[in-house]
Design an enzyme around this catalytic site. Sequence first.
Site, short mmCIF file in Angstrom:
data_model
loop_
_atom_site.label_atom_id
_atom_site.label_comp_id
_atom_site.label_asym_id
_atom_site.label_seq_id
_atom_site.Cartn_x
_atom_site.Cartn_y
_atom_site.Cartn_z
N HIS A 136 20.67 -16.38 6.95
CA HIS A 136 21.08 -16.73 7.82
C HIS A 136 22.61 -16.97 8.47
O HIS A 136 23.31 -17.19 9.62
CB HIS A 136 19.87 -17.13 8.94
CG HIS A 136 19.37 -16.63 8.78
ND1 HIS A 136 17.43 -17.56 10.04
CD2 HIS A 136 18.34 -16.12 8.16
CE1 HIS A 136 16.75 -17.05 9.52
NE2 HIS A 136 16.89 -15.54 8.80
N TYR A 156 16.97 -7.33 2.13
CA TYR A 156 17.72 -8.25 2.35
C TYR A 156 19.57 -7.41 1.48
O TYR A 156 19.65 -8.26 2.65
CB TYR A 156 16.98 -9.99 1.57
CG TYR A 156 15.98 -10.25 2.70
CD1 TYR A 156 16.78 -10.37 3.92
CD2 TYR A 156 14.54 -10.01 3.07
CE1 TYR A 156 15.80 -10.89 5.22
CE2 TYR A 156 13.94 -10.42 4.23
CZ TYR A 156 14.26 -10.74 5.32
OH TYR A 156 13.70 -10.88 6.38
N HIS A 163 12.02 -15.85 1.11
CA HIS A 163 11.68 -14.65 1.29
C HIS A 163 11.08 -13.92 0.23
O HIS A 163 11.04 -12.41 0.11
CB HIS A 163 13.07 -13.85 2.13
CG HIS A 163 12.56 -14.06 3.30
ND1 HIS A 163 12.38 -13.81 4.88
CD2 HIS A 163 14.20 -14.47 4.07
CE1 HIS A 163 12.97 -13.77 5.14
NE2 HIS A 163 14.29 -14.41 5.05
N HIS A 217 8.40 -13.46 -3.34
CA HIS A 217 7.39 -13.23 -3.18
C HIS A 217 6.81 -13.84 -4.65
O HIS A 217 7.57 -13.90 -5.47
CB HIS A 217 6.69 -12.09 -3.72
CG HIS A 217 6.51 -11.39 -1.62
ND1 HIS A 217 6.03 -10.48 -1.28
CD2 HIS A 217 6.96 -11.78 -0.52
CE1 HIS A 217 6.01 -9.80 -0.30
NE2 HIS A 217 6.25 -10.98 0.62
N ASP A 258 3.87 -1.26 -3.66
CA ASP A 258 4.06 -3.22 -3.52
C ASP A 258 4.30 -2.97 -2.34
O ASP A 258 4.72 -2.09 -1.31
CB ASP A 258 5.60 -3.78 -4.12
CG ASP A 258 5.20 -5.17 -3.25
OD1 ASP A 258 5.33 -5.83 -4.81
OD2 ASP A 258 5.93 -5.86 -2.75
N HIS A 296 0.39 -7.85 -6.08
CA HIS A 296 0.77 -7.14 -6.48
C HIS A 296 0.45 -6.43 -8.34
O HIS A 296 -0.83 -7.17 -8.01
CB HIS A 296 1.74 -8.46 -6.80
CG HIS A 296 3.19 -8.97 -5.52
ND1 HIS A 296 2.20 -9.86 -4.81
CD2 HIS A 296 3.82 -8.28 -4.28
CE1 HIS A 296 3.00 -10.08 -4.09
NE2 HIS A 296 4.52 -9.38 -3.77
N GLU A 320 -5.32 27.46 -3.04
CA GLU A 320 -6.46 27.01 -3.39
C GLU A 320 -5.91 26.92 -5.30
O GLU A 320 -7.52 27.49 -5.54
CB GLU A 320 -7.56 27.32 -2.83
CG GLU A 320 -7.62 27.52 -1.31
CD GLU A 320 -9.14 28.12 -0.48
OE1 GLU A 320 -9.89 28.67 -0.85
OE2 GLU A 320 -8.87 28.00 0.45
#
Length: 731
Positions: free
Chosen positions: A198, A254, A409, A411, A429, A460, A660
């Site tokens: 940011h 990110y 952000h 995990h 994931d 996870h 097949e």
Amino acid sequence: MTRFAFLLAGSALLATPALAQTASGTQPTLFRAAEMAATAKEATAYPLFNAELKRVRREVDKAIKAGVVVPVPKDPGGGYTHEQHKRNYTAIYGAGLLFRITGEQRYADFARAELLEYARLYPTLGNHPAASDQRPGRLFWQSLNDAVWAVYAVQGYDAIRESLSAADRATIDDKVFRPMASFLSAGQAEEFDQIHNHATWACAAVGMIGYTLRDKDFVEVALKGLKRDGKFGFLAQIDQLFSPDGYYVEGPYYQRYAMLPFVLFARFIEANQPEQKIFQHRDGVLLKAIRTSIQTTYDGFFFPFNDAMPDKSLKTDELYQSVAIGYEVTKDPALLSIAQWQGRTVLTPDGLMVARDLAAGKARPFPFASQFLSDGPKGEMGGLAIMRSGPTDTDQVLVAKNAAMGMGHGHFDKLNWILYDNGHAIVTDYGAARFLNVESKDGGRYLKENETWAKQTVAHNTLVVNETSNFGGKWKVGDKLAPKQLFWASTPQATVSTAEMTGAYPGVRYRRTLIQLPVDGIESPMIVDLLDVTGDKPATYDLPLHYAGQITAIGFPLQSNTAERPVLGKANGYQHIWVDATGTPTEANGAVTWINDNRFYTYRMLAPAGASVILGESGANDPRFNLRREPLLIERVTNATNAQFVNLLEPHGNYDAGEEKTTASNSRVKGFTHVRTSDADVITIRLADGRAITLAIAFSADANAAHSATVDGRKLDWKGHFARFDTGKGN
């Protein structure tokens, strides 16, 4: 020299003094008149650039036809006003570039009219009415989007500013961009002075506004932070958010998002203050970051770690810009092949160079490779181990996520892994629980299930202790601790990663070795997974595997839940797991086979003694249908202090729906055993054709340490952490 009149700004401005300007101070600061003088006819000389010119013309002409529409902000992400302000900054940016390229005054007139309307609106705005737990913007529900608006719109303004009257310039300067830069910096000091994407966007916006308005204060604040001491600001973010290998702390998804403000603002800095040598900063880490972004993809799609959306690929504006700017700086022909795959470039001199050199046949294949990408500003926070079976981005790739938390952000998934094979995600994931910009799904924000499911460890492919998540589910605790990469090697025999995690759970240390194992006659490499857990007291250890495919065979008896569908647990993600069946495999029958597209995958488990297997699916306790329904299995052992999980994933066979015809749908593995010696784990894979592959993984990672083991009467001697021994036919 080509008659095409575009000259690249960076090379043309090497002698430009800091914050140089014409007498009137209005000449564009990035793409100046001499560099942007080509006619529309000349711009059609190269197919990729011509296609982009046509595309931008269509979009901007559509906006001109719709008229100037600048609504009072009201909606969150995905809502009408949110999307209209996004359309507006894209149109202002495109109109500015079209004006410089074609000379058509109507484009400058449109951008001027849009910006004058913003000059009327912006001074009247307070915090956005739809702001929630985010830093509120004024045009958008979060200030991040305001910064994105400014990054795009100021480029369009920079392109037309010279053509405006003094009165219009003053109005737009003083009622749009100057107050916006003040709001994004001093007006949101806690957002601006931090190390985070940011703040990167905000610094880029403030700095680009500063260059365009010739405001040295804005430029200084953008580069060095509000106190101008270098602890924050753009340069500090380059230093702290990237590892020496160019890996971005929040992960590949990110990294994609953050690359645009990094490379665009760097482009402005290079054009206006070349003495900064911004592209050489930290051994060229921004250029490394462009290549690293590409390396963290499969078939063009980013590895979906942390708060990631699975549908994001290199076909995105952030990477169109990054590839074009990276190519202008480096002239690396491998980047041309990426632009060719993208099928797009940008309407700038950088994009023109890409299109010109592509047309000249200068592209070379991008060198996708197995590599370890360190994490942390000094490379000290673990990293990402990427194991590729070949040189293209569609060959099998196994990724061990041994990286840092990734801030808010991130995990809770220390020592997680994923696998792509045969064009598909096989071991998966979840990424983020979010419908980006879909208004009906909480305005496009992250859903509450992002916290209750997607971030939780059980979502996870890694160890869960006592049905809880890493670090007690507190990311600020996790941000201080990272795995330790003990070993990494890539040879024709195998690619191997060993990492260790301490501190994710109190009193528990766990080490994981993942091996990508090529075997002659097998469609893709096998994957060997050894997870060793050491605890200080008895606990329940779960090892989930999230896979993509339809089960075709199970080797052990099951107790299936056919009349009801119980839920596995009550918290930490377990409340979102339906239990479909349970079973207790033995060493001889612990196998599950599934099919994905035309290939079969057999997962063999040498679980700890007494372990059970749970077959389930995500989606329980989800009344709003926010979660995808995806299968998983969990190996569970209870009341254990120490444990070893040894698993083998084998791709095999083919299913031809048209003919097949099914071939090799049964596993080619006849036996799979594990022996622990005094200083090593020894794993043996016996194939149906008589061959045997023995893998020795020493406890020590010392490359010079000698080891010896006797397995099934055979003495094995090796040096270092890992060795492979093949016997049988062909050896």
